[in-house]
Design a protein around this motif. Structure first.
Motif, PDB file in Angstrom:
ATOM      1  N   ASN A  92      15.218   7.724  -1.119  1.00 36.41           N
ATOM      2  CA  ASN A  92      15.887   7.841  -2.053  1.00 36.41           C
ATOM      3  C   ASN A  92      17.772   7.762  -1.984  1.00 36.41           C
ATOM      4  O   ASN A  92      18.149   7.276  -3.044  1.00 36.41           O
ATOM      5  N   LYS A  93      18.307   7.368  -0.875  1.00 31.54           N
ATOM      6  CA  LYS A  93      19.582   7.082  -0.430  1.00 31.54           C
ATOM      7  C   LYS A  93      19.616   5.960  -0.175  1.00 31.54           C
ATOM      8  O   LYS A  93      18.564   4.852  -0.132  1.00 31.54           O
ATOM      9  N   ASP A  94      20.519   5.176  -0.266  1.00 32.09           N
ATOM     10  CA  ASP A  94      21.779   4.178  -0.378  1.00 32.09           C
ATOM     11  C   ASP A  94      21.450   3.539   1.315  1.00 32.09           C
ATOM     12  O   ASP A  94      21.414   4.872   2.179  1.00 32.09           O
ATOM     13  N   LEU A  95      20.583   2.467   2.211  1.00 35.27           N
ATOM     14  CA  LEU A  95      20.543   2.206   3.059  1.00 35.27           C
ATOM     15  C   LEU A  95      21.591   1.731   3.669  1.00 35.27           C
ATOM     16  O   LEU A  95      23.006   1.490   3.324  1.00 35.27           O
TER      17      LEU A  95
ATOM     18  N   GLN B 129       0.281  -1.089   0.198  1.00 37.24           N
ATOM     19  CA  GLN B 129      -0.077   0.094  -0.008  1.00 37.24           C
ATOM     20  C   GLN B 129       0.574   1.272   0.145  1.00 37.24           C
ATOM     21  O   GLN B 129       0.331   2.355   0.131  1.00 37.24           O
ATOM     22  N   LYS B 130       2.235   1.089   0.312  1.00 33.63           N
ATOM     23  CA  LYS B 130       2.366   2.090   0.389  1.00 33.63           C
ATOM     24  C   LYS B 130       3.176   2.921  -0.658  1.00 33.63           C
ATOM     25  O   LYS B 130       3.305   1.979  -2.275  1.00 33.63           O
ATOM     26  N   GLU B 131       3.202   4.353  -1.170  1.00 36.09           N
ATOM     27  CA  GLU B 131       4.168   4.834  -2.146  1.00 36.09           C
ATOM     28  C   GLU B 131       5.836   4.440  -2.740  1.00 36.09           C
ATOM     29  O   GLU B 131       6.005   4.239  -1.812  1.00 36.09           O
ATOM     30  N   GLU B 132       6.487   3.817  -4.487  1.00 34.26           N
ATOM     31  CA  GLU B 132       7.863   4.149  -4.569  1.00 34.26           C
ATOM     32  C   GLU B 132       7.897   5.670  -4.025  1.00 34.26           C
ATOM     33  O   GLU B 132       7.433   6.442  -4.093  1.00 34.26           O
TER      34      GLU B 132
ATOM     35  N   LYS C 240       8.187   2.396  -0.833  1.00 35.11           N
ATOM     36  CA  LYS C 240       7.982   0.925  -0.320  1.00 35.11           C
ATOM     37  C   LYS C 240       9.904   0.067  -0.697  1.00 35.11           C
ATOM     38  O   LYS C 240       9.540  -1.035   0.250  1.00 35.11           O
ATOM     39  N   SER C 241       9.819   0.139  -1.913  1.00 37.62           N
ATOM     40  CA  SER C 241      11.015  -0.196  -1.777  1.00 37.62           C
ATOM     41  C   SER C 241      12.301  -0.240  -0.562  1.00 37.62           C
ATOM     42  O   SER C 241      12.902  -1.017  -0.476  1.00 37.62           O
ATOM     43  N   CYS C 242      12.098   0.676   0.105  1.00 35.36           N
ATOM     44  CA  CYS C 242      12.838   0.493   1.376  1.00 35.36           C
ATOM     45  C   CYS C 242      12.264   0.415   2.300  1.00 35.36           C
ATOM     46  O   CYS C 242      13.519  -0.465   2.449  1.00 35.36           O
ATOM     47  N   LEU C 243      10.893   0.018   2.779  1.00 36.92           N
ATOM     48  CA  LEU C 243      10.607  -0.494   3.523  1.00 36.92           C
ATOM     49  C   LEU C 243      11.012  -2.620   3.475  1.00 36.92           C
ATOM     50  O   LEU C 243      11.003  -3.090   3.530  1.00 36.92           O
ATOM     51  N   LEU C 244      10.630  -2.870   1.517  1.00 43.97           N
ATOM     52  CA  LEU C 244      10.890  -3.658   1.330  1.00 43.97           C
ATOM     53  C   LEU C 244      12.492  -3.996   2.188  1.00 43.97           C
ATOM     54  O   LEU C 244      13.003  -4.977   1.898  1.00 43.97           O
TER      55      LEU C 244
END
Length: 124
Positions: A95-98, A11-14, A17-21
């Protein structure tokens, strides 16, 4: 088959979403005894049945974050307490590398609180 917990991420927006995943995968890869469950409407991660961290999006900043349940027991400059008495969080810019090494270090410290007995496990 999708689980209820998967809907939280979907349900999250990009790019949130990708960061949380990505954070979910980092957390789950730390130990075979970590499980992902939905509690209080949020994705919590348990170590041997005991909640130790969670993922959420900060209301004020709109940034995903990793919450450490017993964060007060972990001293790391990347963790902030805000107005919490027990938990600390680590904010991420989607938007940054983890900072994977830092995340893993904090997660291992949190897991070690349980492994060493500083925090009692269920049934222990």
């Amino acid at each position: 088959m999708l689980r209820e917990i998967d809907n939280f991420y979907l349900q999250k927006e990009e790019p949130i979403k990708s960061c949380l995943l990505a954070l979910r995968e980092i957390i789950l890869s730390q130990d075979k005894d970590i499980t992902n469950e939905r509690k209080y409407g949020m994705p919590f991660f348990c170590y041997k049945g005991k909640m130790f961290c969670y993922l959420w999006v900060h209301k004020k900043y709109g940034q995903p974050y990793l919450g450490i349940v017993e964060g007060k027991m972990i001293h790391h400059p990347g963790l902030i307490i805000e107005k919490r008495s027990r938990m600390k969080i680590m904010l991420f810019h989607p938007n940054k590398d983890l900072p994977i090494d830092t995340i893993e270090k904090i997660l291992q410290e949190a897991i070690n609180l349980h492994k060493t007995g500083l925090i009692k496990l269920k049934g222990a």
